[in-house]
Design an enzyme around this catalytic site. Structure first.
Site, PDB file in Angstrom:
ATOM      1  N   HIS A   1       0.835  -1.208   0.000  1.00 49.45           N
ATOM      2  CA  HIS A   1       0.000   0.000   0.000  1.00 49.45           C
ATOM      3  C   HIS A   1       0.868   1.256   0.000  1.00 49.45           C
ATOM      4  O   HIS A   1       0.605   2.204  -0.759  1.00 49.45           O
ATOM      5  CB  HIS A   1      -0.930   0.003   1.220  1.00 49.45           C
ATOM      6  CG  HIS A   1      -1.727   1.254   1.342  1.00 49.45           C
ATOM      7  ND1 HIS A   1      -1.307   2.343   2.075  1.00 49.45           N
ATOM      8  CD2 HIS A   1      -2.906   1.616   0.787  1.00 49.45           C
ATOM      9  CE1 HIS A   1      -2.199   3.310   1.971  1.00 49.45           C
ATOM     10  NE2 HIS A   1      -3.189   2.890   1.201  1.00 49.45           N
TER      11      HIS A   1
ATOM     12  N   ARG B   1      29.496  -2.250 -18.103  1.00 47.79           N
ATOM     13  CA  ARG B   1      30.674  -2.629 -17.316  1.00 47.79           C
ATOM     14  C   ARG B   1      30.365  -3.831 -16.427  1.00 47.79           C
ATOM     15  O   ARG B   1      29.615  -3.719 -15.459  1.00 47.79           O
ATOM     16  CB  ARG B   1      31.125  -1.451 -16.463  1.00 47.79           C
ATOM     17  CG  ARG B   1      31.536  -0.217 -17.258  1.00 47.79           C
ATOM     18  CD  ARG B   1      31.966   0.902 -16.308  1.00 47.79           C
ATOM     19  NE  ARG B   1      32.397   2.092 -17.027  1.00 47.79           N
ATOM     20  CZ  ARG B   1      31.586   3.085 -17.373  1.00 47.79           C
ATOM     21  NH1 ARG B   1      30.298   3.012 -17.072  1.00 47.79           N
ATOM     22  NH2 ARG B   1      32.046   4.132 -18.018  1.00 47.79           N
TER      23      ARG B   1
ATOM     24  N   ARG C   1      31.564  -5.225 -21.789  1.00 48.94           N
ATOM     25  CA  ARG C   1      33.002  -5.338 -21.544  1.00 48.94           C
ATOM     26  C   ARG C   1      33.235  -6.365 -20.445  1.00 48.94           C
ATOM     27  O   ARG C   1      32.694  -6.249 -19.347  1.00 48.94           O
ATOM     28  CB  ARG C   1      33.586  -3.979 -21.126  1.00 48.94           C
ATOM     29  CG  ARG C   1      35.113  -3.980 -21.031  1.00 48.94           C
ATOM     30  CD  ARG C   1      35.647  -2.603 -20.713  1.00 48.94           C
ATOM     31  NE  ARG C   1      35.322  -2.187 -19.350  1.00 48.94           N
ATOM     32  CZ  ARG C   1      35.507  -0.955 -18.882  1.00 48.94           C
ATOM     33  NH1 ARG C   1      35.983  -0.005 -19.681  1.00 48.94           N
ATOM     34  NH2 ARG C   1      35.210  -0.650 -17.641  1.00 48.94           N
TER      35      ARG C   1
ATOM     36  N   GLU D   1      42.757   1.120 -26.272  1.00 50.07           N
ATOM     37  CA  GLU D   1      43.211   1.976 -25.166  1.00 50.07           C
ATOM     38  C   GLU D   1      44.723   1.879 -24.955  1.00 50.07           C
ATOM     39  O   GLU D   1      45.272   2.534 -24.078  1.00 50.07           O
ATOM     40  CB  GLU D   1      42.475   1.593 -23.878  1.00 50.07           C
ATOM     41  CG  GLU D   1      42.509   0.102 -23.567  1.00 50.07           C
ATOM     42  CD  GLU D   1      41.465  -0.315 -22.537  1.00 50.07           C
ATOM     43  OE1 GLU D   1      40.986   0.545 -21.780  1.00 50.07           O
ATOM     44  OE2 GLU D   1      41.127  -1.513 -22.493  1.00 50.07           O
TER      45      GLU D   1
ATOM     46  N   SER E   1      38.888   6.577 -24.341  1.00 47.31           N
ATOM     47  CA  SER E   1      39.665   7.811 -24.498  1.00 47.31           C
ATOM     48  C   SER E   1      40.512   8.138 -23.270  1.00 47.31           C
ATOM     49  O   SER E   1      41.601   8.706 -23.402  1.00 47.31           O
ATOM     50  CB  SER E   1      38.736   8.984 -24.819  1.00 47.31           C
ATOM     51  OG  SER E   1      37.735   9.127 -23.830  1.00 47.31           O
ATOM     52  N   ASN E   2      40.064   7.756 -22.084  1.00 44.69           N
ATOM     53  CA  ASN E   2      40.867   8.057 -20.886  1.00 44.69           C
ATOM     54  C   ASN E   2      42.182   7.285 -20.887  1.00 44.69           C
ATOM     55  O   ASN E   2      43.265   7.861 -20.723  1.00 44.69           O
ATOM     56  CB  ASN E   2      40.074   7.725 -19.618  1.00 44.69           C
ATOM     57  CG  ASN E   2      39.075   8.809 -19.272  1.00 44.69           C
ATOM     58  OD1 ASN E   2      39.191   9.932 -19.732  1.00 44.69           O
ATOM     59  ND2 ASN E   2      38.089   8.460 -18.462  1.00 44.69           N
ATOM     60  N   ASP E   3      42.092   5.955 -21.054  1.00 44.39           N
ATOM     61  CA  ASP E   3      43.322   5.160 -21.032  1.00 44.39           C
ATOM     62  C   ASP E   3      44.207   5.458 -22.238  1.00 44.39           C
ATOM     63  O   ASP E   3      45.439   5.474 -22.138  1.00 44.39           O
ATOM     64  CB  ASP E   3      42.980   3.665 -20.989  1.00 44.39           C
ATOM     65  CG  ASP E   3      42.797   3.167 -19.558  1.00 44.39           C
ATOM     66  OD1 ASP E   3      43.027   3.958 -18.631  1.00 44.39           O
ATOM     67  OD2 ASP E   3      42.410   1.999 -19.374  1.00 44.39           O
TER      68      ASP E   3
ATOM     69  N   CYS F   1      33.827   5.466 -26.204  1.00 45.69           N
ATOM     70  CA  CYS F   1      33.060   5.605 -24.970  1.00 45.69           C
ATOM     71  C   CYS F   1      33.796   6.546 -24.038  1.00 45.69           C
ATOM     72  O   CYS F   1      34.979   6.350 -23.757  1.00 45.69           O
ATOM     73  CB  CYS F   1      32.820   4.247 -24.303  1.00 45.69           C
ATOM     74  SG  CYS F   1      34.287   3.227 -24.099  1.00 45.69           S
TER      75      CYS F   1
END
Length: 794
Positions: A421, A511, A579, A681, A703-705, A752
């Site tokens: 409820h 992930r 991944r 990467e 793109s970060n790694d 990504c």
């Protein structure tokens, strides 16, 4: 119609008979008449008519009395509680007109004869003529009486149902919805009892009650009679099933199984008891196992889908399982009235910022955040003490609580599930709630400042103090078309359904490690080598988590597959690129049991991670479990839109070894549409792109790694932060080069990361380079879509 005017059997009723027998009973008749041949099982019964109610009221001279009493209340001459009590007493003291009494007795005898019993045990359920409407559910406003036996008892129960039309909660709800009290009549459904007291029962929706995701069935289940679930007195089991796959042969699309506490159950009382039902504690064995097995879950989900298809709208249903026969019955079906009417053109996104310590947890309802002071109310008799705008904290709610629930900024309860409820009413009111906390009334206290957060997935959190939070409103009515696909990065299965309305081109990055760390929590090698674990505390913790699994590795496979299926379901039939686990060794070590299997590395960021683990004897069996979960996800659950991506793959030879292990576990590239991607990467992925393209179907640029390893910068270094820039010429050269090489080899390339949302000019670079897709977080989707559209148009 040939049946008597005072009673009509369900067999002779249709959906259009709401004015005659109310929403509940007309719907039961509709299902009996039209859906029985399609596998929908409804217990037999009959309904008293609205004419019978009006004749009862008229024969006892109550029309004027009800009107005068309600007018006196409206004028402030008497309080609501006295007005309702006086009218109920007058109804309970009334006498049945002879024709109505004879018709009810006759119908009850016929129903008993059909069942082959002298005095059949029945349920008497109220069904108002203004009920189960698209904009007003009237859920639980009138009473239900269970285990009613004998003609005299049925007459008494029907009279009690009539009286319940004037409870305080029913009067208040009609006032809120603008219904005249004298315009509403009541029908009573008298229905054969299902022996769910020795079986189970619950509630199900043909739509996700939180996000409105229309491709799932949500099922709640508890032991015994269903009133405990509806009232929110028990924390039930919860299941989610993916509707589009229900008719696929050999597929079992159960997205979630969550074991509830199921603290109590309602059963039939003995012959000497004054009350026909009683509530008792459940056994430890009952609390530790599911009420429904997988076949029963799928059976109920198919019934829900059939009912929804027939009515042409999302439905709210109650079900019961007979403990003697094992049969599953639908005992109620009405339109869902919250998510099905929500604004599909706008999407509000709440995100929590800095906050205090977690005080308690429960099931989240509402996907919102609220802050304020606690107002602890133990008993409905004390609702006058509630402070407007406070956070209501109580054990459980029923319709008597509605007058203060609508004045609360949030609601927290000890007991209940997502179909209780408290949950239903909070959704209808647009108020966030956390239900089934277990100990909220013991931990929280009056005037305590707290934050109620329902924006972090299935689990809701009560944080100490007033937290920072942000609200974004996304307009989905004006989303530009782009040649470049814009996809989503999703890691948390519990929040995935929130974004189902976004017109994304799929999930470009899911992930796996988020699921392992949050849902599974145990290092896979600790499950494989459980008997060899040295730490007794770790063994005990794993035993608790894997309760119900004879094979502890099956816990890993099952949990991983079902959790990831919730992301795959949101994307389907568009791709979900998964991944495989990308923990670093220090992160693996933090999993339960992980320290016995992980080395200490000076620089885990470029150490034993990604592909290098998958074929290594020290982790290969753990990777096999990951592969088995993906195989189950694709083959057993039906999500063949799931594609696999290998992270941190340094050399083509390493790729060959990983692909070989995958094939041994049934994941063969090209088989049943399986595509395998590689993260780009590491500079070697660009330098040897032609070789990697022979082994994979596409690249996904991390793109970060890639920036970190191209520029030789630790992305977490404060000293070097000004130098870390994805837009650097060297990084741009890497991106353009891998796109050119990949396209020359006939494979796809995506990216990504947040850079396209942070920097519009970066989106221009990617579009000019010919990127095939960009994958971003959901809250930046529209911004990136706009950036890409402008880049393509320029």
């Amino acid at each position: 119609m040939s049946a008597p005017l005072e009673t009509i059997f369900f067999d002779d009723l249709r959906r259009a008979d709401v004015a005659l027998v109310g929403g509940k009973n007309s719907s039961l008749g509709e299902m009996v008449q039209t859906l029985g041949s399609m596998g929908i099982r409804v217990p037999p019964g009959f309904a008293t008519t609205s004419d019978a109610y009006r004749r009862f009221i008229e024969a006892n001279g109550l029309n004027a009395y009800i009107s005068d009493t309600m007018a006196a209340h409206a004028a402030g001459k008497i309080i609501l509680h006295k007005a309702g009590a006086d009218i109920r007493a007058a109804i309970l003291g009334g006498d049945w007109p002879a024709a109505a009494e004879a018709a009810i007795r006759d119908a009850y005898r016929k129903l008993s004869d059909r069942a082959g019993q002298t005095d059949l045990a029945v349920a008497a359920r109220s069904s108002a003529t203004a009920e189960d409407l698209p904009d007003a559910s009237f859920a639980g406003q009138q009473e239900t009486y269970l285990n009613v036996v004998g003609e005299d008892a049925v007459l008494v129960a029907c009279r009690k149902c009539y009286a319940s039309l004037f409870t305080d909660r029913a009067i208040t709800y009609r006032h809120l919805k603008g219904f005249d009290h004298t315009d509403v009549a009541l029908s009573v459904g008298v229905q054969q009892m299902v022996r769910s007291d020795i079986g189970g029962s619950g509630v199900m929706f043909s739509i996700d009650t939180e996000s409105g995701f229309d491709k799932v069935v949500l099922i709640n289940a508890a032991w015994g009679l269903g009133e405990t679930v509806v009232q929110g007195a028990v924390t039930p089991d919860e299941f989610q099933v993916y509707k589009p796959f229900l008719d696929r042969a050999g597929v079992r699309p159960i997205l979630e199984r969550m074991l509830g506490a199921k603290e109590i159950k309602m059963i039939l009382a003995g012959a000497d008891d004054d009350d026909p039902v009683r509530t008792v504690p459940t056994s430890r064995a009952e609390r530790g196992r599911f009420v429904l097995n997988d076949d029963e879950v799928l059976d109920l989900a198919r019934q829900a889908a059939t009912i929804e298809a027939h009515y042409g709208q999302p439905m709210d249903m109650e079900w019961a399982k007979d403990g003697n026969t094992g049969e599953l019955f639908i005992v109620q079906a009405r339109p869902e009235t919250v998510q099905s009417r929500s604004d599909a053109g706008a999407l509000k996104s709440f995100s929590i910022g800095d906050h205090g310590k977690t005080l308690i947890k429960g099931l989240s309802v509402g996907e919102q955040i609220a802050t304020g002071r606690v107002c602890l109310i133990d008993d409905v008799a004390d609702i006058d003490d509630f402070v407007d705008g406070a956070i209501l904290v109580t054990s459980t709610t029923d319709p008597d609580w509605v007058p203060i629930m609508k004045r609360a900024s949030a609601i927290v309860t000890d007991h209940g599930g997502r179909t209780s409820h408290a949950a239903i009413v909070s959704r209808e009111l647009g108020v966030p709630a956390i239900v089934g906390c277990g100990n909220a009334t013991h931990v929280l206290h009056d005037e305590q400042e707290v934050t109620i957060c329902c924006a972090e997935g299935d689990e809701g959190f009560v944080y100490d103090g007033i937290a920072d939070f942000d609200i974004k409103e996304l307009d989905l009515d004006h989303v530009p078309q782009t040649r470049t696909k814009v996809m989503l990065n999703l890691g948390n299965p519990a929040t995935a359904a929130r974004w189902w309305r976004l017109p994304a081109d799929g999930v470009g990055l899911a992930r796996m490690e988020f699921v392992i760390s949050n849902a599974i929590r145990v290092h896979p090698e600790a499950l494989i080598h459980f008997d060899a674990l040295r730490d007794p505390d770790v063994r005990e913790e794993i035993e608790t988590l894997t309760r119900g699994y004879a094979d502890k590795t099956a816990y890993f496979v099952d949990k991983l597959a079902t959790s990831l299926s919730r992301i795959a379901a949101v994307a389907y039939p568009k791709p979900m690129i998964l991944r495989m686990s990308d923990f670093k060794s220090n992160e693996y070590a933090d999993l339960i049991g992980g320290r016995e299997f992980e080395p200490h590395e000076a620089n885990p960021m470029i150490g034993w991670r990604g592909a290098s683990r998958y074929y290594d004897p020290a982790y290969r069996d753990g990777f096999r479990l990951e592969c088995r979960a993906v195989h189950k996800l694709r083959e057993e659950m039906g999500f063949d839109n799931v594609l696999v991506m290998i992270p941190f793959c340094r050399t083509p030879e390493e790729a060959d070894r990983v692909i070989e292990v995958m094939a041994e576990e049934g994941l063969r590239r090209g088989e049943n549409g399986l595509e395998v991607y590689v993260m780009c990467e590491v500079p070697s992925n660009v330098i040897l792109a032609e070789e990697f393209a022979k082994r994979f179907d596409g690249f996904s640029i991390g793109s970060n790694d890639l920036t970190q390893l191209t520029l030789g910068i630790d992305r977490d270094s404060d000293k070097l932060a000004p130098l870390f820039d994805e837009r650097h010429a060297a990084v741009e050269w890497m991106i353009r080069t891998v796109i050119d090489k990949a396209h020359a080899a006939g494979v796809k390339v995506g990216l990504c990361g947040q850079a396209p949302s942070n920097y519009p000019e970066f989106a221009q670079v990617l579009v000019d380079a010919g990127i095939d897709s960009i994958s971003v977080t959901p809250d930046s989707y529209l911004q990136v879509k706009d950036h890409v559209a402008k880049a393509e148009g320029g």
